[in-house]
Design a protein around this motif. Structure first.
Motif, short mmCIF file in Angstrom:
data_model
loop_
_atom_site.label_atom_id
_atom_site.label_comp_id
_atom_site.label_asym_id
_atom_site.label_seq_id
_atom_site.Cartn_x
_atom_site.Cartn_y
_atom_site.Cartn_z
N UNK A 135 48.76 62.23 -57.52
CA UNK A 135 49.89 61.56 -58.17
C UNK A 135 50.32 62.34 -59.41
N UNK A 136 49.35 62.90 -60.14
CA UNK A 136 49.69 63.72 -61.31
C UNK A 136 50.58 64.89 -60.90
N UNK A 137 50.28 65.48 -59.75
CA UNK A 137 51.11 66.59 -59.27
C UNK A 137 52.52 66.12 -58.95
N UNK A 138 52.65 64.94 -58.38
CA UNK A 138 53.97 64.38 -58.07
C UNK A 138 54.76 64.13 -59.36
N UNK A 139 54.07 63.58 -60.36
CA UNK A 139 54.74 63.29 -61.63
C UNK A 139 55.18 64.58 -62.32
N UNK A 140 54.36 65.61 -62.20
CA UNK A 140 54.72 66.91 -62.77
C UNK A 140 55.98 67.44 -62.09
N UNK A 141 56.05 67.33 -60.77
CA UNK A 141 57.23 67.79 -60.05
C UNK A 141 58.46 66.95 -60.40
N UNK A 142 58.23 65.73 -60.84
CA UNK A 142 59.32 64.81 -61.19
C UNK A 142 59.89 65.12 -62.58
N UNK A 143 59.16 65.93 -63.37
CA UNK A 143 59.68 66.32 -64.67
C UNK A 143 58.79 65.96 -65.85
N UNK A 144 57.66 65.29 -65.61
CA UNK A 144 56.71 65.01 -66.67
C UNK A 144 55.86 66.25 -66.94
N UNK A 145 55.49 66.44 -68.19
CA UNK A 145 54.47 67.42 -68.54
C UNK A 145 53.13 66.71 -68.44
N UNK A 146 52.22 67.21 -67.63
CA UNK A 146 50.93 66.56 -67.41
C UNK A 146 49.81 67.47 -67.90
N UNK A 147 48.96 66.92 -68.75
CA UNK A 147 47.82 67.66 -69.27
C UNK A 147 46.56 66.80 -69.15
N UNK A 148 45.45 67.44 -68.90
CA UNK A 148 44.16 66.76 -68.77
C UNK A 148 43.25 67.24 -69.90
N UNK A 149 42.60 66.29 -70.56
CA UNK A 149 41.58 66.64 -71.56
C UNK A 149 40.24 66.59 -70.84
N UNK A 150 39.59 67.74 -70.61
CA UNK A 150 38.42 67.79 -69.75
C UNK A 150 37.27 66.88 -70.22
N UNK A 151 36.61 66.29 -69.23
CA UNK A 151 35.37 65.53 -69.46
C UNK A 151 35.58 64.42 -70.48
N UNK A 152 36.62 63.64 -70.28
CA UNK A 152 36.88 62.51 -71.17
C UNK A 152 37.02 61.23 -70.38
#
Length: 233
Positions: free
Chosen positions: A196-213
């Motif tokens: 879903x994160x990939x879909x949202x990124x393609x939709x125009x959102x900037x998606x970032x993950x903070x590792x191990x949180x």
């Protein structure tokens, strides 16, 4: 709903509004708000209905809570940040708040896959009402002491009936953003899993993950959270 409690920091010429998640209150932003002040923002944070110093209600639903948030916060902020439930309510309030930039922190957008899972999640949150400082320390080992102390205070003030607002929640699938929008995710995130994160990124959102949180990213690893947020700002 009655008028919500507001906390403010700083007097910068830009405005940032902050909306916390379920069981928390404005003190969830105990590190975020001062950092934003140092970046030149006036920071305005709201206690959600049934949380912190805001009044309780005879009943809670997401639409009424969204309306209360939209009425409590200043319009046209330069930045709006919401975590979890706060991110869900912020998304609903966008047409009225009209922020220039938006940040969603591990937003509570996904519906539970079935009723049993929904009940288990609600029961687990409701049980937090009885947590003491030792249980918080064991359950949230990466949180700094002030964050754990704020959590305990917030739980004492929290009305568990706010969980009723999620009855029948079918999830929220956001449209393409009209303003620059960042999604900061836990690792792993149950709310926005990778496909879903990939879909949202393609939709125009900037998606970032903070590792191990965990879910409350800004209390799990504030330095990692702030690095993502500051770079994007």
């Amino acid at each position: 709903m009655a008028q919500l409690h507001i906390e403010q920091w700083g007097d910068g010429d830009r405005t940032a509004v902050l909306v916390h998640g379920i069981t928390a209150d404005t003190n969830s932003w105990w590190r975020t708000a001062p950092e934003l002040v140092r970046q030149g923002y006036r920071v305005v944070a709201v206690d959600l209905p049934g949380h912190g110093r805001s009044p309780r209600s005879a009943a809670y639903d997401l639409d009424a809570m969204t309306d209360a948030v939209a009425e409590a916060l200043p319009e046209r902020p330069d930045l709006a940040v919401g975590h979890s439930l706060g991110a869900l309510l912020l998304a609903g309030a966008l047409p009225r708040l009209r922020p220039r930039r938006v940040v969603y922190v591990d937003p509570a957008w996904a519906a539970p896959p079935d009723e049993a899972t929904a009940k288990a999640m609600t029961d687990a949150l409701r049980a937090q009402k009885d947590w003491n400082s030792e249980r918080i320390r064991v359950s949230l080992p990466r949180w700094e002491l002030p964050a754990r102390e704020h959590k305990l205070t917030a739980l004492r003030r929290w009305d568990p009936a706010t969980l009723d607002a999620f009855d029948g929640f079918a999830g929220y699938d956001p449209p393409a953003p009209e303003e620059p929008s960042l999604i900061v995710l836990a690792d792993p995130s149950r709310n926005v899993p990778p496909p879903w994160a990939a879909q949202l990124s393609a939709r125009g959102f900037v998606v970032r993950v903070v590792p191990d949180t965990g879910h409350v990213v800004h209390n799990e690893d504030f330095d990692g959270f702030w690095a993502v947020l500051r770079e994007w700002l």
